[in-house]
Design a protein around this motif. Structure first.
Motif, short mmCIF file in Angstrom:
data_model
loop_
_atom_site.label_atom_id
_atom_site.label_comp_id
_atom_site.label_asym_id
_atom_site.label_seq_id
_atom_site.Cartn_x
_atom_site.Cartn_y
_atom_site.Cartn_z
N ALA A 185 3.30 -1.59 2.76
CA ALA A 185 2.03 -1.31 3.43
C ALA A 185 2.02 -1.93 4.83
O ALA A 185 1.58 -1.30 5.80
CB ALA A 185 0.86 -1.85 2.60
N ALA A 186 2.54 -3.14 4.95
CA ALA A 186 2.56 -3.82 6.24
C ALA A 186 3.50 -3.13 7.23
O ALA A 186 3.15 -2.93 8.39
CB ALA A 186 2.98 -5.29 6.06
N VAL A 187 4.67 -2.74 6.76
CA VAL A 187 5.65 -2.07 7.62
C VAL A 187 5.08 -0.73 8.11
O VAL A 187 5.14 -0.40 9.30
CB VAL A 187 6.99 -1.86 6.86
CG1 VAL A 187 7.90 -0.89 7.59
CG2 VAL A 187 7.68 -3.20 6.65
N LEU A 188 4.50 0.03 7.19
CA LEU A 188 3.91 1.32 7.56
C LEU A 188 2.80 1.13 8.60
O LEU A 188 2.76 1.82 9.62
CB LEU A 188 3.35 2.01 6.31
CG LEU A 188 2.51 3.28 6.55
CD1 LEU A 188 3.33 4.37 7.21
CD2 LEU A 188 1.93 3.81 5.23
N SER A 189 1.93 0.17 8.34
CA SER A 189 0.78 -0.03 9.24
C SER A 189 1.23 -0.52 10.61
O SER A 189 0.65 -0.14 11.63
CB SER A 189 -0.21 -1.02 8.63
OG SER A 189 -0.53 -0.61 7.32
N ALA A 190 2.26 -1.36 10.65
CA ALA A 190 2.80 -1.83 11.92
C ALA A 190 3.36 -0.66 12.72
O ALA A 190 3.10 -0.52 13.92
CB ALA A 190 3.89 -2.88 11.68
N GLY A 191 4.08 0.22 12.05
CA GLY A 191 4.65 1.40 12.72
C GLY A 191 3.57 2.35 13.20
O GLY A 191 3.63 2.87 14.32
N LEU A 192 2.57 2.59 12.35
CA LEU A 192 1.48 3.50 12.72
C LEU A 192 0.68 2.94 13.91
O LEU A 192 0.20 3.70 14.74
CB LEU A 192 0.54 3.75 11.54
CG LEU A 192 1.11 4.56 10.38
CD1 LEU A 192 0.06 4.74 9.29
CD2 LEU A 192 1.64 5.92 10.83
#
Ligand code: GLN
Ligand code: MG
Ligand code: MG
Ligand code: MG
Length: 443
Positions: free
Chosen positions: A347-354
């Motif tokens: 979730a953190a990786v996805l949100s950082a990328g988004l």
């Protein structure tokens, strides 16, 4: 296979399943379960299964402890290593409050929320493929784990056929029986270290799979008289264990990271995603690398990343672009380690990328040089920062991050920081063997 409630009830009857374990994950990534008998299954599948959440770390306060487990029927699987009469199966569950709302302390819910945000931005899939590394150690006469291995093999070595090789083979076979597609398994660089790669899937399935994978690896190791550990750096002086995380976004049925016309064949989305990752990495490190020991892996000299950089050529940076293009275009984030809670980490990786895509964060140019041989001065000149050097530093960074607070939700954000601050305090006040070796006679 994606099962419905009816499928599950039918299989349980036909296959003589006697016990069903209702599983969920706490915020620190620990797998929890409660077993019910087949007779109770229908009730559980109708979401009437209550448990006392008060004694689960990071869950609820004592006075509001009733929680409901809602099994996800598509996660049904029979444990191949348990007795075949009166079989044991499991269902992964979502955790709900008594009033029927999702419990905000449930990591699976955090990932679902993050995925919903990606969907709202037009991305139908976030695919994730992890590369989990682990050590297999001998146990002592009392069955307690040691850090001893008799295996002297290295990267991609074959034999000598020792306990480790046999255990790894058993693990792959059991995982396949449970529906995993094993893509590769090999001996890793360090003695006693292994890697098993299973096929990527959508983020939620992969997070569930990582939890199952760790359980299977530990169980099968134990049955082979060994101890499997996902501790990131069990031994000083040799490689630690990472969980390289390969990610890609899909929009309109196409890989959104691929663009034929770009010199590197990467899309604008891919560049922004890299930009967002680099910008937020220091803030999410406490989630992707969550324990005191995690930071002993992130040091120069052991194939683990230390600096915030990316490259399509070099293996040493934080983000690498594997050579595959077209539908297989992906970024490999190399810092996460397998002690992380996969739901929160993904979730953190996805949100950082988004965040990078939303705010059009252009990454710095790729670094094709070996950053490890650069002087600090050269690194600073190129604007290359480092990952946090300790859990303490990582938690400090996380505390400042609005992004992390939003991804985790206030409940987990606060509990997590509280627990990690305590973990660091506990560690920093201990007198270690290193101190005694260095100081006891010198002073
Ligand atoms: N074990 C290394 C790490 O800590 C990775 C080694 C590899 O997969 N080439 O990330
Ligand atoms: Mg690998
Ligand atoms: Mg590896
Ligand atoms: Mg890799």
């Amino acid at each position: 296979p994606k099962y419905s409630k009816e499928d599950v009830l039918k299989i349980v009857k036909e296959q003589d399943v006697k016990f069903i374990r209702l599983q969920f994950t706490d915020i620190f990534g620990m797998l929890k379960n409660v077993a019910i008998t087949a007779e109770q299954l229908e009730k559980a599948l109708d979401n009437k299964c209550m448990f006392d959440g008060s004694s689960i770390e990071g869950f609820v306060r004592i006075e509001e402890s009733d929680m409901y487990l809602r099994p996800d029927p598509s996660t049904f699987v029979i444990f191949p290593w348990r007795p075949q009469n009166g079989k044991v199966a499991r269902l992964i569950c979502d955790v709900y409050n008594p009033d029927g709302t999702p419990f905000e302390g449930d990591p699976r819910y955090v990932l679902k929320k993050a995925l919903k945000k990606a969907n709202d931005m037009g991305y139908e899939f976030f695919n994730v493929g992890p590369e989990c590394e682990f050590f297999l150690f001998l146990t002592d006469n009392e069955g307690k784990p040691t850090t001893i291995t008799h295996d002297n093999a290295g990267y991609f070595d074959l034999g000598p056929v020792d306990l480790g090789e046999n255990a790894r083979r058993d693990m792959c076979l059991v995982l396949e029986e449970m529906g995993f597609e094993i893509e590769a398994s090999h001996h890793e660089v360090a003695p006693g270290q292994h890697e098993i790669d299973f096929k990527y899937a959508d983020a939620l399935t992969t997070a569930d799979n990582i939890m199952t994978f760790k359980m299977v690896v530990k169980t099968i190791a134990h049955r082979n008289g060994l101890h499997a550990t996902f501790m990131p750096k069990p031994i000083f002086g040799i490689n630690g264990s990472g969980m390289h995380t390969n990610v890609s976004l899909f929009k309109d049925g196409k890989n959104a990271f691929f663009d034929e016309k770009d010199p590197l064949q990467l899309s604008q989305d891919a560049y922004w995603f890299i930009g967002g990752l680099l910008k937020n990495m220091r803030s999410i490190a406490a989630i992707t690398n969550p324990i005191v020991n995690s930071y002993k892996r992130l040091v120069p000299g052991y194939e683990a990343p230390v600096y915030l950089a990316w490259s399509a050529r070099n293996r040493s940076p934080l983000i690498r672009i594997p050579a595959a293009r077209g539908e297989a275009t992906r970024l490999e984030l190399r810092c996460p380690d397998p002690s992380c809670n996969p739901y929160l980490a993904i979730a953190a990786v996805l949100s950082a990328g988004l965040d990078g895509i939303k705010n059009k964060i252009q990454p710095p140019p790729s670094t094709d040089k070996n950053i490890f041989v650069m002087t600090e001065e050269q690194r600073l000149k190129e604007g290359i920062e480092a990952l946090p050097g300790s859990l303490e530093e990582a938690v400090k960074e996380m505390k400042k991050s609005e992004l992390v607070k939003e991804v985790l939700g206030e409940h987990i954000f606060n509990k997590y920081i509280e627990a990690k601050t305590q973990e660091w305090d506990d560690y920093r006040t201990k007198i270690t063997k290193w101190e005694l070796d260095e100081y006891l006679t010198r002073y």
